[in-house]
Design a protein around this motif. Structure first.
Motif, mmCIF file in Angstrom:
data_model
loop_
_atom_site.group_PDB
_atom_site.id
_atom_site.type_symbol
_atom_site.label_atom_id
_atom_site.label_comp_id
_atom_site.label_asym_id
_atom_site.label_seq_id
_atom_site.Cartn_x
_atom_site.Cartn_y
_atom_site.Cartn_z
ATOM 1 N N ARG A 428 0.821 -1.206 0.000
ATOM 2 C CA ARG A 428 0.000 0.000 0.000
ATOM 3 C C ARG A 428 0.861 1.265 0.000
ATOM 4 N NH1 ARG A 428 -1.701 3.858 3.222
ATOM 5 N NH2 ARG A 428 -0.501 3.088 4.993
ATOM 6 N N ILE A 429 1.852 1.296 0.903
ATOM 7 C CA ILE A 429 2.727 2.469 0.984
ATOM 8 C C ILE A 429 3.540 2.629 -0.291
ATOM 9 C CG2 ILE A 429 4.720 3.449 2.204
ATOM 10 C CD1 ILE A 429 3.634 2.222 4.771
ATOM 11 N N TYR A 430 4.017 1.502 -0.821
ATOM 12 C CA TYR A 430 4.840 1.547 -2.038
ATOM 13 C C TYR A 430 4.047 2.132 -3.202
ATOM 14 C CZ TYR A 430 7.645 -0.043 -6.003
ATOM 15 O OH TYR A 430 8.382 -0.090 -7.155
ATOM 16 N N LEU A 431 2.820 1.637 -3.383
ATOM 17 C CA LEU A 431 2.008 2.145 -4.476
ATOM 18 C C LEU A 431 1.661 3.613 -4.280
ATOM 19 C CD1 LEU A 431 -0.391 -0.853 -5.151
ATOM 20 C CD2 LEU A 431 1.337 0.080 -6.705
ATOM 21 N N LYS A 432 1.407 3.994 -3.038
ATOM 22 C CA LYS A 432 1.109 5.394 -2.759
ATOM 23 C C LYS A 432 2.313 6.282 -3.095
ATOM 24 C CE LYS A 432 -1.087 8.224 0.834
ATOM 25 N NZ LYS A 432 -1.530 8.264 2.246
ATOM 26 N N CYS A 433 3.514 5.786 -2.740
ATOM 27 C CA CYS A 433 4.747 6.502 -3.088
ATOM 28 C C CYS A 433 4.872 6.657 -4.600
ATOM 29 C CB CYS A 433 5.965 5.747 -2.570
ATOM 30 S SG CYS A 433 6.249 5.846 -0.802
ATOM 31 N N GLN A 434 4.627 5.567 -5.327
ATOM 32 C CA GLN A 434 4.799 5.593 -6.774
ATOM 33 C C GLN A 434 3.756 6.472 -7.455
ATOM 34 O OE1 GLN A 434 7.336 4.515 -8.438
ATOM 35 N NE2 GLN A 434 8.329 3.574 -6.645
ATOM 36 N N ASN A 441 0.202 9.336 -12.993
ATOM 37 C CA ASN A 441 0.180 8.808 -14.355
ATOM 38 C C ASN A 441 0.355 7.292 -14.288
ATOM 39 O OD1 ASN A 441 1.030 7.929 -16.999
ATOM 40 N ND2 ASN A 441 1.370 10.097 -17.501
ATOM 41 N N ILE A 442 -0.763 6.549 -14.468
ATOM 42 C CA ILE A 442 -0.737 5.102 -14.298
ATOM 43 C C ILE A 442 0.130 4.439 -15.366
ATOM 44 C CG2 ILE A 442 -2.158 3.011 -14.142
ATOM 45 C CD1 ILE A 442 -2.543 5.017 -11.876
ATOM 46 N N THR A 443 0.133 4.994 -16.569
ATOM 47 C CA THR A 443 0.958 4.408 -17.637
ATOM 48 C C THR A 443 2.427 4.457 -17.267
ATOM 49 O OG1 THR A 443 -0.666 5.081 -19.306
ATOM 50 C CG2 THR A 443 1.569 4.561 -20.083
ATOM 51 N N ASN A 444 2.882 5.622 -16.837
ATOM 52 C CA ASN A 444 4.295 5.751 -16.436
ATOM 53 C C ASN A 444 4.597 4.888 -15.214
ATOM 54 O OD1 ASN A 444 4.791 7.534 -18.487
ATOM 55 N ND2 ASN A 444 4.613 9.374 -17.203
ATOM 56 N N LEU A 445 3.661 4.890 -14.251
ATOM 57 C CA LEU A 445 3.862 4.094 -13.037
ATOM 58 C C LEU A 445 4.028 2.622 -13.388
ATOM 59 C CD1 LEU A 445 1.898 4.449 -9.712
ATOM 60 C CD2 LEU A 445 2.301 2.209 -10.708
ATOM 61 N N SER A 446 3.140 2.096 -14.225
ATOM 62 C CA SER A 446 3.193 0.680 -14.607
ATOM 63 C C SER A 446 4.513 0.336 -15.275
ATOM 64 C CB SER A 446 2.041 0.353 -15.565
ATOM 65 O OG SER A 446 0.805 0.622 -14.947
ATOM 66 N N LYS A 447 4.954 1.224 -16.139
ATOM 67 C CA LYS A 447 6.214 0.989 -16.846
ATOM 68 C C LYS A 447 7.393 1.016 -15.883
ATOM 69 C CE LYS A 447 9.065 2.902 -20.575
ATOM 70 N NZ LYS A 447 9.181 3.995 -21.585
ATOM 71 N N ASN A 448 7.371 1.961 -14.942
ATOM 72 C CA ASN A 448 8.509 2.134 -14.029
ATOM 73 C C ASN A 448 8.637 0.997 -13.020
ATOM 74 O OD1 ASN A 448 9.347 4.530 -15.207
ATOM 75 N ND2 ASN A 448 8.104 5.815 -13.842
ATOM 76 N N ILE A 449 7.493 0.442 -12.574
ATOM 77 C CA ILE A 449 7.589 -0.592 -11.537
ATOM 78 C C ILE A 449 7.445 -2.007 -12.094
ATOM 79 C CG2 ILE A 449 6.715 1.034 -9.811
ATOM 80 C CD1 ILE A 449 4.079 -0.507 -9.792
#
Length: 468
Positions: A428-434, A441-449
């Motif tokens: 939860r914390i990790y996703l909130k950080c990202q 930006n979910i597209t960038n987030l998905s690509k980065n993680i």
């Protein structure tokens, strides 16, 4: 076998000593007056010297030369005094100063006895050399440890604190360290120990808040096998483990009144009663720490008055971070330097004078520990740290939001005992950080993680994470 330097104005006798010693594999040099001897001593660096006490044609006699040798710093050398006409008082003076032995030059000379004296002097030299090396290693370790946990700061309160640590460290008195959470009480305790004569002996640390009421006496004072249900073997308590050294009890206010009474007796009598066993003498220096107002707890009858006044005489009080002025930016610099050792690809583009204004706009209730976690958060979340980043994150803390606060409470996160709960909390914390780092930006987030968009959306819904 070793180096020997002879000082004797009797050339013939000096050559005789040298011949005997060289035949037994010693490296030998000779001088016949004090000045040349001292010059040779500096160059040759002998382990053992033979000094004639009476040197009528020299600037110094043998005792004067011995004084010169003993004054040399970081020099280990054993001296055997020689004479055929020295007074008893002169021989006694040399021995009192630290000479290893005295050999009478008159009468029947025993080569075996002479060589044995030299051999014994070399054995003592080796022992003293080993002790010196151990002391040097101990001192080097002390300095390394002090450097590993320095008390960073230059405000008046911290200068007074360092002075107190230095003075108290040289004593054997028990110490009470008080201050808000995160002000550095444990660092003070370490520095007290590292600078004390107890350094090199046991240093036992315990948090009194971790003791349960049923086992606190066993943890502190130990128990014998069969002392209570479940006592299947002997157990040494903190006081026994710290015997000869220091016991550091943090959060002393968490101990119940009965245990406080037993600690008071241990302080006053220097003895403990082992559960199911006998009374045992212990030599333990005690450091206590608390983030509570003990005087208020005494008024509330939650802390023993007699124990409080026993500890109240020698107190080190730590100031909160908000009262330390410019120290806040010195601490940030220090934490940044330490973090760069781990995150060496981060770019620091910070004017610390400007950063100080941002940092001082927040109260820092968690004090230095909170600032340290905040700095770590910046290094985790940002590749480039700027004044704007610091200002924005501090403002986020002021509003009571932002991920920095969650990272600062990392100890509470680790306190989760269930693995799945801890894993979910981390997720939860990790996703909130990202989400924050990628501006939602979910597209960038998905690509980065490295997760597909559908999985990310599922987890956002699972943890009820809203756009930040």
């Amino acid at each position: 076998m070793g180096k020997i330097l002879i000082l004797d104005d009797n050339v013939k006798l000096a050559k005789f000593y040298a011949k005997v010693l060289e035949e037994n594999d010693y490296e030998v040099k000779m001088s016949h007056e004090s000045d040349t001897f001292l010059d040779e001593f500096q160059q040759f660096k002998p382990q053992v010297v033979l000094l004639d006490i009476l040197l009528p044609n020299s600037k110094l006699d043998g005792i004067g030369v011995l004084k010169k040798i003993l004054k040399k710093k970081n020099t280990i050398c054993e001296a055997i005094m020689l004479s055929g006409a020295a007074k008893r008082e002169q021989v006694a003076q040399a021995m009192k100063m630290g000479a290893f032995s005295f050999i009478e030059k008159t009468g029947e000379f025993s080569i075996d006895k002479f060589l044995n004296e030299v051999h014994q002097a070399f054995l003592l030299y080796q022992q003293e050399l080993n002790n010196y090396k151990l002391q040097q290693e101990k001192e080097n370790l002390r300095q390394e440890l002090i450097q590993s946990k320095p008390f960073v700061g230059e405000c008046d309160a911290i200068k007074r604190l360092r002075d107190k640590i230095e003075k108290y460290a040289k004593t054997d008195v028990d110490i009470l360290i008080v201050g808000e959470t995160g002000t550095g009480k444990e660092i003070v305790a370490h520095n007290l120990f590292w600078n004390s004569k107890q350094f090199g002996r046991p240093f036992i640390k315990r948090n009194a808040g971790e003791f349960t009421d049923t086992l606190v006496n066993s943890e502190l004072f130990g128990h014998k096998k069969g002392a209570f249900t479940g006592a299947f073997e002997d157990h040494k308590g903190c006081f026994e483990l710290a015997d000869g050294g220091v016991l550091f009890l943090d959060e002393i206010s968490n101990l119940n009144l009965d245990t406080q009474a037993k600690i008071l007796r241990a302080i006053e009598n220097r003895e403990i009663r082992i559960l199911g066993g006998r009374i045992k003498k212990v030599d333990v220096r005690l450091f206590f720490a608390s983030n509570k107002d003990l005087k208020a707890l005494v008024r509330q009858k939650k802390f023993r008055k007699d124990l409080f006044y026993r500890l109240d005489g020698n107190v080190i009080k730590l100031p909160p971070l908000k009262e330390r002025g410019n120290d806040i930016v010195l601490l940030m610099r220090y934490f940044f330097e330490k973090l760069l050792e781990k995150y060496n690809d981060r770019i620091i583009d910070v004017d610390f004078r400007i950063a100080q204004r941002s940092l001082e706009n927040y109260e820092w209730p968690g004090n230095v520990r909170e600032l340290e976690k905040f700095c770590e958060y910046l290094f985790v979340m940002y590749d480039k740290i700027t004044n704007e980043v610091i200002a924005n994150e501090v403002n986020s803390k002021k509003r009571g939001g932002g991920i920095a606060n969650e990272i600062a409470d990392f100890e509470q996160f680790l306190a989760l005992e269930n693995f799945n709960s801890a894993l979910e909390e981390f997720e939860r914390i990790y996703l909130k950080c990202q989400l924050e780092r990628n501006d939602n930006n979910i597209t960038n987030l998905s690509k980065n993680i490295g997760l597909d968009r559908s999985t990310v959306y599922k987890k956002i819904r699972k943890y009820n994470l809203k756009k930040l």
